[in-house]
Enzyme design. Sequence first.
Site, PDB file in Angstrom:
ATOM      1  N   TYR A  31      44.743  34.479  62.807  1.00  0.00           N
ATOM      2  CA  TYR A  31      44.569  34.906  61.409  1.00  0.00           C
ATOM      3  C   TYR A  31      44.911  36.399  61.264  1.00  0.00           C
ATOM      4  CZ  TYR A  31      42.187  35.348  56.862  1.00  0.00           C
ATOM      5  OH  TYR A  31      41.886  35.577  55.544  1.00  0.00           O
ATOM      6  N   ARG A  65      41.875  26.791  44.036  1.00  0.00           N
ATOM      7  CA  ARG A  65      40.456  27.160  44.137  1.00  0.00           C
ATOM      8  C   ARG A  65      40.333  28.608  44.603  1.00  0.00           C
ATOM      9  NH1 ARG A  65      39.465  23.691  49.685  1.00  0.00           N
ATOM     10  NH2 ARG A  65      39.731  25.473  51.074  1.00  0.00           N
ATOM     11  N   LYS A  68      47.888  38.124  59.044  1.00  0.00           N
ATOM     12  CA  LYS A  68      47.580  39.034  57.938  1.00  0.00           C
ATOM     13  C   LYS A  68      48.152  40.432  58.201  1.00  0.00           C
ATOM     14  CE  LYS A  68      45.372  36.153  55.298  1.00  0.00           C
ATOM     15  NZ  LYS A  68      45.931  35.763  53.994  1.00  0.00           N
TER      16      LYS A  68
HETATM   17  P1  NAI Z   1      40.265  28.919  49.909  1.00  0.00           P
HETATM   18  O1  NAI Z   1      40.284  28.141  51.183  1.00  0.00           O
HETATM   19  O2  NAI Z   1      39.143  28.735  48.958  1.00  0.00           O
HETATM   20  O3  NAI Z   1      41.628  28.697  49.112  1.00  0.00           O
HETATM   21  C1  NAI Z   1      42.864  28.719  49.750  1.00  0.00           C
HETATM   22  C2  NAI Z   1      43.879  28.012  48.878  1.00  0.00           C
HETATM   23  O4  NAI Z   1      45.132  27.999  49.570  1.00  0.00           O
HETATM   24  C3  NAI Z   1      43.514  26.562  48.607  1.00  0.00           C
HETATM   25  O5  NAI Z   1      43.783  26.274  47.258  1.00  0.00           O
HETATM   26  C4  NAI Z   1      44.441  25.778  49.527  1.00  0.00           C
HETATM   27  O6  NAI Z   1      44.779  24.495  49.056  1.00  0.00           O
HETATM   28  C5  NAI Z   1      45.661  26.689  49.543  1.00  0.00           C
HETATM   29  N1  NAI Z   1      46.499  26.426  50.697  1.00  0.00           N
HETATM   30  C6  NAI Z   1      46.147  26.485  51.993  1.00  0.00           C
HETATM   31  N2  NAI Z   1      47.187  26.133  52.762  1.00  0.00           N
HETATM   32  C7  NAI Z   1      48.205  25.838  51.927  1.00  0.00           C
HETATM   33  C8  NAI Z   1      49.535  25.397  52.116  1.00  0.00           C
HETATM   34  N3  NAI Z   1      50.037  25.177  53.336  1.00  0.00           N
HETATM   35  N4  NAI Z   1      50.309  25.220  51.039  1.00  0.00           N
HETATM   36  C9  NAI Z   1      49.818  25.427  49.798  1.00  0.00           C
HETATM   37  N5  NAI Z   1      48.573  25.837  49.545  1.00  0.00           N
HETATM   38  C10 NAI Z   1      47.773  26.030  50.604  1.00  0.00           C
HETATM   39  O7  NAI Z   1      40.395  30.428  50.364  1.00  0.00           O
HETATM   40  P2  NAI Z   1      40.234  31.817  49.580  1.00  0.00           P
HETATM   41  O8  NAI Z   1      39.063  32.472  50.127  1.00  0.00           O
HETATM   42  O9  NAI Z   1      40.386  31.636  48.128  1.00  0.00           O
HETATM   43  O10 NAI Z   1      41.518  32.565  50.177  1.00  0.00           O
HETATM   44  C11 NAI Z   1      42.675  32.909  49.431  1.00  0.00           C
HETATM   45  C12 NAI Z   1      43.451  33.923  50.234  1.00  0.00           C
HETATM   46  O11 NAI Z   1      42.648  35.091  50.408  1.00  0.00           O
HETATM   47  C13 NAI Z   1      43.832  33.455  51.631  1.00  0.00           C
HETATM   48  O12 NAI Z   1      45.118  33.923  51.947  1.00  0.00           O
HETATM   49  C14 NAI Z   1      42.799  34.122  52.507  1.00  0.00           C
HETATM   50  O13 NAI Z   1      43.274  34.324  53.818  1.00  0.00           O
HETATM   51  C15 NAI Z   1      42.606  35.434  51.773  1.00  0.00           C
HETATM   52  N6  NAI Z   1      41.366  36.111  52.077  1.00  0.00           N
HETATM   53  C16 NAI Z   1      40.150  35.533  51.802  1.00  0.00           C
HETATM   54  C17 NAI Z   1      38.987  36.202  52.113  1.00  0.00           C
HETATM   55  C18 NAI Z   1      37.636  35.633  51.851  1.00  0.00           C
HETATM   56  O14 NAI Z   1      36.638  36.274  52.255  1.00  0.00           O
HETATM   57  N7  NAI Z   1      37.494  34.514  51.190  1.00  0.00           N
HETATM   58  C19 NAI Z   1      39.021  37.524  52.747  1.00  0.00           C
HETATM   59  C20 NAI Z   1      40.324  38.046  52.969  1.00  0.00           C
HETATM   60  C21 NAI Z   1      41.452  37.346  52.642  1.00  0.00           C
END
Ligand code: NAI
Length: 264
Positions: free
Chosen positions: A172, A33, A176
Amino acid sequence: MTAEIDKHRFPPFPCRMTLDLTGKVAVITGAGRGIGRAVALAFARAGADVACVSRTETNAKQIAEEVGVLGRKSQAYAVDVAKAAEVDAAAEKILADFGRVDVLVNNAGINRDGLLMRMSETDWEAVLTTNLGGAFHFTRALSRGMIRQRAGRIINITSIIGLIGNAGQANYAASKAGLIGFTKSVAREFASRGITCNAIAPGFIETDMTSAINTDLRQKLLEKIPLGRFGQPDDVARCALFLASPAADYITGQVLTVDGGMVM
Ligand code: NAI
Protein backbone atom coordinates in the site's frame (compact mmCIF):
# COMPACT_ATOMS: atom_id res chain seq x y z
CA MET A 1 -4.08 52.24 7.34
CA THR A 2 -6.51 54.29 5.30
CA ALA A 3 -9.49 52.69 3.66
CA GLU A 4 -7.98 53.57 0.28
CA ILE A 5 -4.73 51.65 0.91
CA ASP A 6 -6.66 48.80 2.45
CA LYS A 7 -8.78 48.51 -0.71
CA HIS A 8 -5.63 48.49 -2.82
CA ARG A 9 -3.95 45.75 -0.82
CA PHE A 10 -7.04 43.60 -0.50
CA PRO A 11 -9.05 44.06 -3.71
CA PRO A 12 -12.62 42.71 -3.68
CA PHE A 13 -12.27 38.94 -4.02
CA PRO A 14 -15.09 36.80 -5.43
CA CYS A 15 -15.00 34.28 -2.55
CA ARG A 16 -18.37 32.79 -3.32
CA MET A 17 -17.39 32.12 -6.92
CA THR A 18 -14.08 30.41 -6.30
CA LEU A 19 -15.42 27.02 -5.21
CA ASP A 20 -17.92 26.94 -8.05
CA LEU A 21 -17.80 24.03 -10.53
CA THR A 22 -20.84 25.03 -12.59
CA GLY A 23 -20.59 23.67 -16.13
CA LYS A 24 -17.68 21.36 -15.28
CA VAL A 25 -17.63 17.62 -15.85
CA ALA A 26 -15.89 15.48 -13.24
CA VAL A 27 -14.90 11.82 -13.34
CA ILE A 28 -14.51 10.20 -9.95
CA THR A 29 -13.19 6.67 -9.53
CA GLY A 30 -14.24 4.60 -6.55
CA ALA A 31 -17.27 6.89 -6.29
CA GLY A 32 -19.52 4.18 -4.86
CA ARG A 33 -18.73 4.78 -1.21
CA GLY A 34 -16.45 6.44 1.33
CA ILE A 35 -14.25 9.31 0.17
CA GLY A 36 -15.19 8.94 -3.52
CA ARG A 37 -18.90 9.21 -2.74
CA ALA A 38 -18.31 12.34 -0.62
CA VAL A 39 -16.28 13.91 -3.45
CA ALA A 40 -19.02 13.13 -5.98
CA LEU A 41 -21.67 14.77 -3.78
CA ALA A 42 -19.49 17.81 -2.96
CA PHE A 43 -18.75 18.36 -6.65
CA ALA A 44 -22.41 17.99 -7.58
CA ARG A 45 -23.40 20.52 -4.89
CA ALA A 46 -20.81 22.88 -6.39
CA GLY A 47 -22.53 22.53 -9.78
CA ALA A 48 -20.53 19.82 -11.56
CA ASP A 49 -21.92 16.97 -13.64
CA VAL A 50 -20.38 13.72 -12.46
CA ALA A 51 -19.34 10.48 -14.13
CA CYS A 52 -19.38 7.95 -11.27
CA VAL A 53 -16.92 5.10 -11.69
CA SER A 54 -17.06 2.14 -9.34
CA ARG A 55 -16.12 -1.51 -9.49
CA THR A 56 -19.65 -2.69 -8.89
CA GLU A 57 -22.62 -1.60 -10.95
CA THR A 58 -24.94 -1.34 -7.92
CA ASN A 59 -22.66 1.13 -6.10
CA ALA A 60 -22.01 3.17 -9.24
CA LYS A 61 -25.74 3.43 -9.98
CA GLN A 62 -26.60 4.39 -6.42
CA ILE A 63 -24.22 7.36 -6.28
CA ALA A 64 -25.19 8.40 -9.82
CA GLU A 65 -28.81 8.53 -8.62
CA GLU A 66 -27.84 10.62 -5.58
CA VAL A 67 -26.01 13.09 -7.84
CA GLY A 68 -29.10 13.18 -10.06
CA VAL A 69 -31.26 14.10 -7.06
CA LEU A 70 -28.99 17.13 -6.56
CA GLY A 71 -30.02 18.26 -10.04
CA ARG A 72 -26.81 17.42 -11.87
CA LYS A 73 -26.27 15.15 -14.84
CA SER A 74 -24.76 11.87 -13.78
CA GLN A 75 -24.00 8.46 -15.19
CA ALA A 76 -22.74 5.21 -13.65
CA TYR A 77 -19.82 3.22 -15.04
CA ALA A 78 -18.84 -0.19 -13.63
CA VAL A 79 -15.10 -0.40 -14.26
CA ASP A 80 -12.12 -2.21 -12.77
CA VAL A 81 -9.51 0.59 -12.84
CA ALA A 82 -6.71 -2.00 -12.77
CA LYS A 83 -7.68 -3.12 -16.29
CA ALA A 84 -6.44 -0.75 -19.00
CA ALA A 85 -8.86 -1.98 -21.67
CA GLU A 86 -11.88 -1.49 -19.38
CA VAL A 87 -10.70 2.02 -18.49
CA ASP A 88 -10.12 2.97 -22.14
CA ALA A 89 -13.61 1.77 -23.09
CA ALA A 90 -15.18 3.63 -20.15
CA ALA A 91 -13.28 6.83 -20.97
CA GLU A 92 -14.59 6.71 -24.52
CA LYS A 93 -18.13 6.23 -23.25
CA ILE A 94 -17.77 9.06 -20.71
CA LEU A 95 -16.58 11.44 -23.43
CA ALA A 96 -19.48 10.40 -25.65
CA ASP A 97 -21.99 10.87 -22.80
CA PHE A 98 -20.67 14.17 -21.38
CA GLY A 99 -18.75 15.70 -24.31
CA ARG A 100 -15.72 16.65 -22.23
CA VAL A 101 -13.95 16.04 -18.93
CA ASP A 102 -12.64 18.90 -16.80
CA VAL A 103 -11.71 17.14 -13.56
CA LEU A 104 -10.44 13.62 -12.90
CA VAL A 105 -10.25 12.32 -9.34
CA ASN A 106 -8.24 9.10 -9.09
CA ASN A 107 -9.64 7.84 -5.80
CA ALA A 108 -10.25 4.08 -6.26
CA GLY A 109 -7.99 2.16 -3.95
CA ILE A 110 -7.60 -1.03 -1.92
CA ASN A 111 -5.38 -2.41 0.81
CA ARG A 112 -4.18 -5.99 1.30
CA ASP A 113 -2.16 -5.63 4.47
CA GLY A 114 0.37 -8.16 5.70
CA LEU A 115 3.94 -8.47 6.88
CA LEU A 116 6.44 -8.36 4.04
CA MET A 117 7.91 -11.83 4.64
CA ARG A 118 4.47 -13.33 4.13
CA MET A 119 3.17 -10.99 1.44
CA SER A 120 1.99 -12.88 -1.64
CA GLU A 121 2.62 -11.82 -5.24
CA THR A 122 -1.15 -11.57 -5.62
CA ASP A 123 -1.53 -9.07 -2.77
CA TRP A 124 1.44 -7.02 -3.96
CA GLU A 125 0.17 -6.87 -7.53
CA ALA A 126 -3.48 -6.26 -6.69
CA VAL A 127 -2.60 -3.16 -4.64
CA LEU A 128 -0.07 -1.78 -7.12
CA THR A 129 -2.23 -2.34 -10.20
CA THR A 130 -5.33 -0.85 -8.56
CA ASN A 131 -3.91 2.10 -6.63
CA LEU A 132 -1.12 3.13 -8.99
CA GLY A 133 -2.11 1.40 -12.24
CA GLY A 134 -5.68 2.71 -11.95
CA ALA A 135 -4.50 6.33 -11.76
CA PHE A 136 -2.15 5.75 -14.70
CA HIS A 137 -4.88 4.17 -16.83
CA PHE A 138 -7.49 6.89 -16.23
CA THR A 139 -5.01 9.77 -16.53
CA ARG A 140 -3.69 8.42 -19.81
CA ALA A 141 -7.19 7.83 -21.16
CA LEU A 142 -8.58 11.27 -20.29
CA SER A 143 -5.59 13.57 -20.63
CA ARG A 144 -5.77 13.76 -24.44
CA GLY A 145 -9.08 15.62 -24.22
CA MET A 146 -7.75 17.91 -21.46
CA ILE A 147 -4.70 18.73 -23.61
CA ARG A 148 -6.98 19.55 -26.54
CA GLN A 149 -9.13 21.90 -24.42
CA ARG A 150 -5.94 23.27 -22.79
CA ALA A 151 -7.48 22.93 -19.33
CA GLY A 152 -7.96 20.21 -16.78
CA ARG A 153 -7.56 19.16 -13.19
CA ILE A 154 -6.21 15.82 -12.03
CA ILE A 155 -6.44 14.95 -8.35
CA ASN A 156 -4.88 11.75 -7.02
CA ILE A 157 -5.85 10.36 -3.63
CA THR A 158 -2.65 9.11 -2.04
CA SER A 159 -2.17 8.59 1.73
CA ILE A 160 0.02 9.68 4.62
CA ILE A 161 1.26 6.06 4.48
CA GLY A 162 2.87 6.99 1.15
CA LEU A 163 4.77 9.72 3.00
CA ILE A 164 5.82 7.91 6.17
CA GLY A 165 5.41 4.17 5.44
CA ASN A 166 3.82 1.62 7.78
CA ALA A 167 4.78 -1.84 8.98
CA GLY A 168 2.45 -4.36 7.35
CA GLN A 169 1.59 -2.07 4.45
CA ALA A 170 4.63 -2.26 2.15
CA ASN A 171 2.43 -2.79 -0.93
CA TYR A 172 0.00 0.00 0.00
CA ALA A 173 2.80 2.44 0.95
CA ALA A 174 4.68 1.69 -2.28
CA SER A 175 1.55 2.31 -4.35
CA LYS A 176 0.75 5.57 -2.55
CA ALA A 177 4.36 6.85 -2.64
CA GLY A 178 4.40 5.93 -6.34
CA LEU A 179 1.26 8.01 -6.78
CA ILE A 180 3.12 11.04 -5.40
CA GLY A 181 5.94 10.63 -7.95
CA PHE A 182 3.30 10.10 -10.62
CA THR A 183 1.49 13.29 -9.56
CA LYS A 184 4.63 15.42 -9.76
CA SER A 185 5.66 14.00 -13.14
CA VAL A 186 2.19 14.52 -14.63
CA ALA A 187 2.15 18.05 -13.17
CA ARG A 188 5.43 18.86 -14.93
CA GLU A 189 4.44 17.14 -18.18
CA PHE A 190 1.06 18.86 -18.53
CA ALA A 191 1.72 22.26 -16.94
CA SER A 192 2.27 23.99 -20.28
CA ARG A 193 -1.12 22.62 -21.44
CA GLY A 194 -3.06 24.33 -18.68
CA ILE A 195 -3.57 21.10 -16.71
CA THR A 196 -2.79 20.88 -13.01
CA CYS A 197 -2.15 17.66 -11.12
CA ASN A 198 -2.14 17.46 -7.34
CA ALA A 199 -2.46 14.80 -4.68
CA ILE A 200 -4.34 14.61 -1.41
CA ALA A 201 -2.83 12.54 1.40
CA PRO A 202 -5.59 11.69 3.88
CA GLY A 203 -4.76 10.44 7.36
CA PHE A 204 -7.24 8.24 9.20
CA ILE A 205 -10.65 8.72 7.58
CA GLU A 206 -13.71 6.84 8.84
CA THR A 207 -14.81 4.67 5.91
CA ASP A 208 -15.27 0.96 5.15
CA MET A 209 -11.51 0.77 4.55
CA THR A 210 -10.73 1.66 8.17
CA SER A 211 -13.78 0.08 9.82
CA ALA A 212 -11.97 -3.21 10.58
CA ILE A 213 -9.29 -1.50 12.72
CA ASN A 214 -9.71 -2.69 16.32
CA THR A 215 -10.56 -0.43 19.27
CA ASP A 216 -7.06 -0.54 20.82
CA LEU A 217 -5.33 0.56 17.64
CA ARG A 218 -8.00 3.20 17.00
CA GLN A 219 -7.30 4.67 20.44
CA LYS A 220 -3.53 4.68 19.78
CA LEU A 221 -4.05 6.38 16.44
CA LEU A 222 -6.41 8.95 17.94
CA GLU A 223 -3.71 9.96 20.41
CA LYS A 224 -1.46 10.82 17.46
CA ILE A 225 -3.97 13.23 15.91
CA PRO A 226 -3.45 16.77 17.23
CA LEU A 227 -6.95 17.86 16.18
CA GLY A 228 -8.33 15.06 18.38
CA ARG A 229 -10.71 13.33 16.01
CA PHE A 230 -10.71 10.95 13.05
CA GLY A 231 -11.32 12.46 9.63
CA GLN A 232 -14.61 12.18 7.79
CA PRO A 233 -14.98 11.66 4.01
CA ASP A 234 -16.26 15.25 3.76
CA ASP A 235 -12.94 16.57 5.16
CA VAL A 236 -11.21 15.08 2.11
CA ALA A 237 -14.02 16.08 -0.26
CA ARG A 238 -13.67 19.76 0.69
CA CYS A 239 -9.96 19.63 -0.12
CA ALA A 240 -10.70 17.96 -3.48
CA LEU A 241 -13.29 20.66 -4.20
CA PHE A 242 -10.70 23.34 -3.49
CA LEU A 243 -8.13 21.69 -5.80
CA ALA A 244 -10.74 21.30 -8.56
CA SER A 245 -11.92 24.88 -8.27
CA PRO A 246 -10.60 28.18 -9.66
CA ALA A 247 -9.27 28.92 -6.15
CA ALA A 248 -6.43 26.47 -6.88
CA ASP A 249 -5.55 27.83 -10.35
CA TYR A 250 -1.89 28.36 -9.43
CA ILE A 251 -1.28 25.11 -7.53
CA THR A 252 0.26 22.08 -9.20
CA GLY A 253 2.50 19.14 -8.27
CA GLN A 254 1.58 19.43 -4.59
CA VAL A 255 0.55 16.96 -1.93
CA LEU A 256 -2.03 18.33 0.50
CA THR A 257 -2.20 16.38 3.73
CA VAL A 258 -5.67 16.08 5.30
CA ASP A 259 -4.97 14.29 8.56
CA GLY A 260 -5.80 16.50 11.53
CA GLY A 261 -2.10 17.24 11.94
CA MET A 262 -0.97 13.61 12.30
CA VAL A 263 2.02 14.09 9.98
CA MET A 264 3.82 17.39 10.12
P1 NAI B 1 -13.43 2.44 0.49
O1 NAI B 1 -12.94 1.04 0.53
O2 NAI B 1 -14.59 2.84 1.33
O3 NAI B 1 -13.75 2.87 -1.01
C1 NAI B 1 -12.90 2.56 -2.07
C2 NAI B 1 -13.67 2.63 -3.37
O4 NAI B 1 -12.78 2.26 -4.43
C3 NAI B 1 -14.84 1.67 -3.41
O5 NAI B 1 -15.94 2.32 -3.99
C4 NAI B 1 -14.34 0.54 -4.31
O6 NAI B 1 -15.36 -0.13 -5.02
C5 NAI B 1 -13.43 1.31 -5.25
N1 NAI B 1 -12.47 0.42 -5.89
C6 NAI B 1 -11.57 -0.38 -5.29
N2 NAI B 1 -10.90 -1.07 -6.22
C7 NAI B 1 -11.39 -0.70 -7.42
C8 NAI B 1 -11.12 -1.08 -8.76
N3 NAI B 1 -10.19 -1.99 -9.05
N4 NAI B 1 -11.80 -0.48 -9.74
C9 NAI B 1 -12.75 0.44 -9.46
N5 NAI B 1 -13.06 0.83 -8.23
C10 NAI B 1 -12.40 0.26 -7.22
O7 NAI B 1 -12.16 3.32 0.81
P2 NAI B 1 -11.96 4.88 1.14
O8 NAI B 1 -11.52 4.96 2.52
O9 NAI B 1 -13.11 5.67 0.68
O10 NAI B 1 -10.69 5.16 0.21
C11 NAI B 1 -10.70 5.97 -0.95
C12 NAI B 1 -9.27 6.29 -1.30
O11 NAI B 1 -8.68 7.02 -0.22
C13 NAI B 1 -8.39 5.06 -1.51
O12 NAI B 1 -7.49 5.30 -2.56
C14 NAI B 1 -7.65 4.95 -0.20
O13 NAI B 1 -6.40 4.30 -0.35
C15 NAI B 1 -7.47 6.41 0.16
N6 NAI B 1 -7.21 6.66 1.56
C16 NAI B 1 -8.12 6.32 2.53
C17 NAI B 1 -7.84 6.56 3.85
C18 NAI B 1 -8.77 6.20 4.95
O14 NAI B 1 -8.39 6.37 6.13
N7 NAI B 1 -9.97 5.75 4.70
C19 NAI B 1 -6.57 7.17 4.25
C20 NAI B 1 -5.70 7.52 3.18
C21 NAI B 1 -6.03 7.26 1.87
